[in-house]
Design a protein around this motif. Structure first.
Motif, short mmCIF file in Angstrom:
data_model
loop_
_atom_site.label_atom_id
_atom_site.label_comp_id
_atom_site.label_asym_id
_atom_site.label_seq_id
_atom_site.Cartn_x
_atom_site.Cartn_y
_atom_site.Cartn_z
N GLY A 8 0.85 -1.19 0.00
CA GLY A 8 0.00 0.00 0.00
C GLY A 8 0.88 1.23 0.00
O GLY A 8 2.06 1.17 -0.31
N ALA A 9 0.30 2.35 0.38
CA ALA A 9 1.06 3.60 0.44
C ALA A 9 2.16 3.46 1.49
O ALA A 9 1.89 3.13 2.64
N THR A 10 3.38 3.68 1.08
CA THR A 10 4.52 3.54 1.99
C THR A 10 5.04 4.92 2.34
O THR A 10 5.47 5.66 1.46
N GLY A 11 5.00 5.24 3.63
CA GLY A 11 5.51 6.51 4.09
C GLY A 11 6.81 6.39 4.85
O GLY A 11 7.46 7.38 5.16
N TYR A 12 7.20 5.14 5.17
CA TYR A 12 8.45 4.92 5.91
C TYR A 12 8.87 3.46 5.70
O TYR A 12 8.03 2.58 5.58
N VAL A 13 10.19 3.23 5.66
CA VAL A 13 10.72 1.89 5.44
C VAL A 13 11.84 1.62 6.43
O VAL A 13 12.74 2.45 6.58
N ASP A 14 11.78 0.50 7.11
CA ASP A 14 12.91 0.00 7.90
C ASP A 14 13.65 -0.98 7.01
O ASP A 14 13.04 -1.91 6.45
N GLY A 15 14.97 -0.80 6.85
CA GLY A 15 15.76 -1.68 6.01
C GLY A 15 16.82 -2.42 6.81
O GLY A 15 17.32 -1.90 7.81
N PHE A 16 17.16 -3.64 6.37
CA PHE A 16 18.08 -4.50 7.10
C PHE A 16 19.00 -5.26 6.14
O PHE A 16 18.55 -5.71 5.09
N GLY A 43 0.80 -2.47 12.60
CA GLY A 43 0.79 -1.32 11.71
C GLY A 43 1.61 -1.41 10.44
O GLY A 43 1.44 -0.57 9.54
N ALA A 44 2.53 -2.36 10.33
CA ALA A 44 3.29 -2.49 9.09
C ALA A 44 2.36 -2.90 7.96
O ALA A 44 1.36 -3.59 8.18
N THR A 45 2.66 -2.47 6.75
CA THR A 45 1.84 -2.86 5.60
C THR A 45 2.48 -3.96 4.78
O THR A 45 1.80 -4.61 3.98
N ARG A 46 3.79 -4.19 4.97
CA ARG A 46 4.47 -5.22 4.21
C ARG A 46 5.78 -5.58 4.89
O ARG A 46 6.47 -4.71 5.40
N VAL A 47 6.11 -6.88 4.88
CA VAL A 47 7.37 -7.38 5.42
C VAL A 47 8.00 -8.27 4.35
O VAL A 47 7.36 -9.21 3.88
N VAL A 48 9.24 -7.96 3.97
CA VAL A 48 9.93 -8.72 2.92
C VAL A 48 11.28 -9.18 3.46
O VAL A 48 12.03 -8.39 4.04
N SER A 84 3.71 5.51 7.81
CA SER A 84 4.37 6.76 8.20
C SER A 84 5.40 6.47 9.28
O SER A 84 5.41 5.39 9.88
N ARG A 85 6.25 7.44 9.55
CA ARG A 85 7.23 7.32 10.63
C ARG A 85 6.52 7.20 11.98
O ARG A 85 6.94 6.44 12.86
N GLU A 86 5.43 7.94 12.15
CA GLU A 86 4.68 7.90 13.41
C GLU A 86 4.10 6.51 13.65
O GLU A 86 4.19 5.98 14.76
N VAL A 87 3.50 5.92 12.61
CA VAL A 87 2.95 4.56 12.74
C VAL A 87 4.09 3.58 13.03
O VAL A 87 3.95 2.68 13.86
N ARG A 88 5.23 3.77 12.38
CA ARG A 88 6.39 2.90 12.63
C ARG A 88 6.86 3.00 14.07
O ARG A 88 7.11 1.99 14.72
N ASP A 89 7.00 4.22 14.58
CA ASP A 89 7.49 4.38 15.96
C ASP A 89 6.55 3.73 16.96
O ASP A 89 6.97 3.01 17.86
N THR A 90 5.25 3.96 16.80
CA THR A 90 4.25 3.35 17.69
C THR A 90 4.22 1.84 17.51
O THR A 90 4.23 1.09 18.48
N PHE A 119 14.13 4.76 6.69
CA PHE A 119 14.24 5.54 5.46
C PHE A 119 12.90 6.20 5.08
O PHE A 119 11.86 5.56 5.18
N LEU A 120 13.02 7.43 4.60
CA LEU A 120 11.87 8.13 4.03
C LEU A 120 11.88 7.94 2.52
O LEU A 120 12.91 8.22 1.88
N PRO A 121 10.79 7.44 1.93
CA PRO A 121 10.77 7.29 0.47
C PRO A 121 10.93 8.65 -0.22
O PRO A 121 10.42 9.66 0.26
#
Length: 125
Positions: A8-16, A43-48, A84-90, A119-121
């Motif tokens: 879906g709409a991605t507002g923030y990404v954690d990368g590893f 709250g995550a929309t996708r995990v890869v 979003s970053r806010e959703v990610r932090d929570t 990361f911010l897209p």
């Protein structure tokens, strides 16, 4: 490869980047399969999670040197998408407090060599 969630709409990404020994591949993906639903519920929309396949040596650095792979280890490239970053932090705080994440058992990789960040897209399709 593990790819969970509708995206879906991605507002923030954690990368590893994670170095994993070949004999730990199944254990790593078992851990990833158990963790992915927890991230999605919070709250995550996708995990890869993707197993390294074509990782050429660079002139100064590369995926292998960045994670200091040894003895045939492979690099897992993984990311978690958030609205979003806010959703990610929570969500991240909830994930870390979730009882399912409290005892992962034996972790099938060396966490000291894992590289991660948020990361911010910059491009929106």
């Amino acid at each position: 490869m593990l790819d969970e969630g509708p995206g879906g709409a991605t507002g923030y990404v954690d990368g590893f980047l994670i170095p994993v020994a070949p004999d730990q591949k199944d254990a790593f993906f078992d851990l990833a399969r158990r963790a992915a639903p927890v991230f999605l519920e919070h709250g995550a929309t996708r995990v890869v999670e993707a197993w390294g396949d074509d990782l050429p040596n660079g002139k100064r650095t590369d995926f292998n040197r960045a994670t200091k792979v040894t003895d045939g280890e492979k690099v897992v490239f993984a990311w978690i998408e958030w609205p979003s970053r806010e959703v990610r932090d929570t969500g991240q705080a909830k994930v870390m407090g979730d009882p399912r994440m409290q005892d992962p058992g034996t972790v099938p990789f060396d966490g000291k060599r894992m590289i991660f960040g948020g990361f911010l897209p910059i491009l929106d399709q």
